[in-house]
Scaffold this motif. Sequence first.
Motif, PDB file in Angstrom:
ATOM      1  N   ALA A 129       0.905  -1.191  -0.157  1.00 34.17           N
ATOM      2  CA  ALA A 129      -0.151   0.002   0.142  1.00 34.17           C
ATOM      3  C   ALA A 129       0.809   1.255  -0.187  1.00 34.17           C
ATOM      4  CB  ALA A 129      -0.892   0.034   1.230  1.00 34.17           C
ATOM      5  N   SER A 130       2.035   1.258   0.806  1.00 33.17           N
ATOM      6  CA  SER A 130       2.900   2.477   0.869  1.00 33.17           C
ATOM      7  C   SER A 130       3.631   2.616  -0.403  1.00 33.17           C
ATOM      8  CB  SER A 130       4.008   2.205   2.067  1.00 33.17           C
ATOM      9  OG  SER A 130       4.898   3.265   1.860  1.00 33.17           O
ATOM     10  N   GLY A 131       3.947   1.550  -1.005  1.00 30.56           N
ATOM     11  CA  GLY A 131       4.574   1.465  -2.441  1.00 30.56           C
ATOM     12  C   GLY A 131       3.896   2.179  -3.543  1.00 30.56           C
ATOM     13  N   THR A 132       2.437   1.573  -3.259  1.00 33.22           N
ATOM     14  CA  THR A 132       1.450   2.352  -4.439  1.00 33.22           C
ATOM     15  C   THR A 132       1.377   3.589  -4.463  1.00 33.22           C
ATOM     16  OG1 THR A 132       0.079   0.237  -4.166  1.00 33.22           O
ATOM     17  CG2 THR A 132      -1.027   2.152  -5.204  1.00 33.22           C
ATOM     18  N   SER A 133       1.287   4.328  -2.926  1.00 36.70           N
ATOM     19  CA  SER A 133       1.036   5.748  -2.537  1.00 36.70           C
ATOM     20  C   SER A 133       2.507   6.334  -3.356  1.00 36.70           C
ATOM     21  CB  SER A 133       1.115   6.036  -1.300  1.00 36.70           C
ATOM     22  OG  SER A 133       1.427   7.326  -1.079  1.00 36.70           O
ATOM     23  N   ALA A 134       3.540   5.762  -3.235  1.00 37.37           N
ATOM     24  CA  ALA A 134       4.892   6.139  -3.553  1.00 37.37           C
ATOM     25  C   ALA A 134       4.960   6.395  -4.851  1.00 37.37           C
ATOM     26  CB  ALA A 134       6.208   5.427  -3.016  1.00 37.37           C
ATOM     27  N   ALA A 135       4.465   5.089  -5.544  1.00 38.70           N
ATOM     28  CA  ALA A 135       4.755   5.266  -7.031  1.00 38.70           C
ATOM     29  C   ALA A 135       3.850   6.225  -7.751  1.00 38.70           C
ATOM     30  CB  ALA A 135       4.577   3.639  -7.662  1.00 38.70           C
ATOM     31  N   SER A 136       2.714   6.389  -7.160  1.00 39.71           N
ATOM     32  CA  SER A 136       1.608   7.377  -7.557  1.00 39.71           C
ATOM     33  C   SER A 136       2.175   8.743  -7.526  1.00 39.71           C
ATOM     34  CB  SER A 136       0.315   7.191  -6.759  1.00 39.71           C
ATOM     35  OG  SER A 136      -0.311   5.991  -6.806  1.00 39.71           O
ATOM     36  N   GLY A 137       2.889   9.026  -6.487  1.00 35.40           N
ATOM     37  CA  GLY A 137       3.287  10.572  -6.221  1.00 35.40           C
ATOM     38  C   GLY A 137       4.544  10.681  -7.556  1.00 35.40           C
ATOM     39  N   ASN A 138       5.229   9.732  -7.508  1.00 36.66           N
ATOM     40  CA  ASN A 138       6.576   9.721  -8.428  1.00 36.66           C
ATOM     41  C   ASN A 138       5.616   9.878 -10.061  1.00 36.66           C
ATOM     42  OD1 ASN A 138       8.394   7.111  -6.980  1.00 36.66           O
ATOM     43  ND2 ASN A 138       8.634   9.358  -6.705  1.00 36.66           N
TER      44      ASN A 138
END
Length: 521
Positions: A129-138
């Motif tokens: 879930a945290s990775g999804t948020s990070a990749a979305s911001g990127n």
Amino acid sequence: MSTPVHRTPPRRSAAVPAPARQRREGSRTGSPAEHALLQMQSSAGNRATTAAVQRARGADKGKAPENGGASAGAKKNYRDRIAELLDRFKKNLEPIDTFIKGVQTPTNAGFTQQAAAAADEGLKHSAAASGTSAASGNLLTEATGTVVSGMDAYKNMKDAKKHETGAGHHTAKKKAKTKGTDTVIGAAGSGSYSAAIAKEVTKIQKAADAAVASEASGVASASVGAIKGMRAAFRVGGAARKYKKVKELGDPHLVHAGSLARLNESREQADWAAAEAYVALDAYWDHEGEGRLELVSEAIDAAWEAMGEARDAAESLQRAERDVEKLSTVQEYAKKKQLTKIGKEAIGGAVGESTKAAAGVVTAVAAGTAGLASNPVGWGLAGAGAGLVLGVTLYKALRAATKRYEEVRHPERWAPEGETPAEAASRGESLKHALTFWKKVSKGERQAMAREIYALAAGPDIPGSGDTTAEMRQSARALLVALKSGPTQHKLEPEAWADTLNDPAKTAGWIKEIAEQLASG
């Protein structure tokens, strides 16, 4: 052989956050602190992105129409307005993007590796879930930057065609090429982040094709990292060649030692002539014969003329000595800028991005051979690459903030010669200006050095450059050639190129061109 994966009921979608399912499914194995950190990371990016959008919108609101709504030709067209808004939006996102790349993503990789090693499904889902948020911001930052770069490339292509030759043509053409490359790399990066989002979503859903998505994400990340690493290597090579050409010009104190010696000899001869003229004047004062007054008058005129020549000779020598010092200073500055560029591109680009590319390869291999089990080697490479890139990014941000602070706190330091500097701002106002990271420095050291180089290379029709010696002017123009601002780059014959340096109407364009070339490789 891939490890078996468990399918979830179809009613669960990718939009369901991991923390909510954890509350329904009860407690899991794994440290509560780890889960709390990952939940905080997952939500921090969304909140920061929302704040960035609001700041960008707020900055655009309330702007009065230029020229009071005069003719449409005087207004910015819609493309320029959109580009300006998107650029401001991107720069507001960049601090968030830096945090994600340098902190959140490597941390996620570490938790993912730990969850895989301990078979901790709860931690694995939280990391996803945290990775999804990070990749979305990127992805948001990269996509916005891609659009801005594309619009800048198009605008500069038009400017290059408009100018056809000269400094304006070269500046626009080079920027169009750079922004065009940024657009291509940005598009590839956007695709890579999209693949990363798909990888994390499949982990959340425990989809059967999670291994395939992870492998594809690793390949995409490796490809983009390799492209960025290669580009950085080319930039290192360009900066190294420019440094070598500037160094080959030699120390101005040695190059112009002969001309300074000749000027000093002329000054000494003029001083002797003035002294002899005054001795002759004294002799005529003591003369008692006829025509005494006429002889004294002639002696006074001769002494006055000799003193003027001595004064002019002394001023010419002093001017030449100052010019030698200026040329030495700007050459050292040009070499320092290229060395700094080599260091930044080598550490953050050639090494940092290549290390991240290697991490992507390891991820792809691990996904293809061992399912979703994370490899500690991949985690270590990802962290090392991110650390190098983050270090260079923070260095650049700190340098830019320092320059913005000095720009308003000490405006007299780099003010143009003969221009009254602006009133110095207070310390608080200067700190506030330093934190406006979306603004570029317009009155800093690089711009001052560009003005110095132009003043030395310009022709006699440019104010302040008329007394420059021919040897000094030739050396300054040789520096322009070394900085890739010569006749070849401007698509002009040497004579026509020299004429543009002696054209007051082209002064601003030349200073902008030199400043750009000092910063580029």
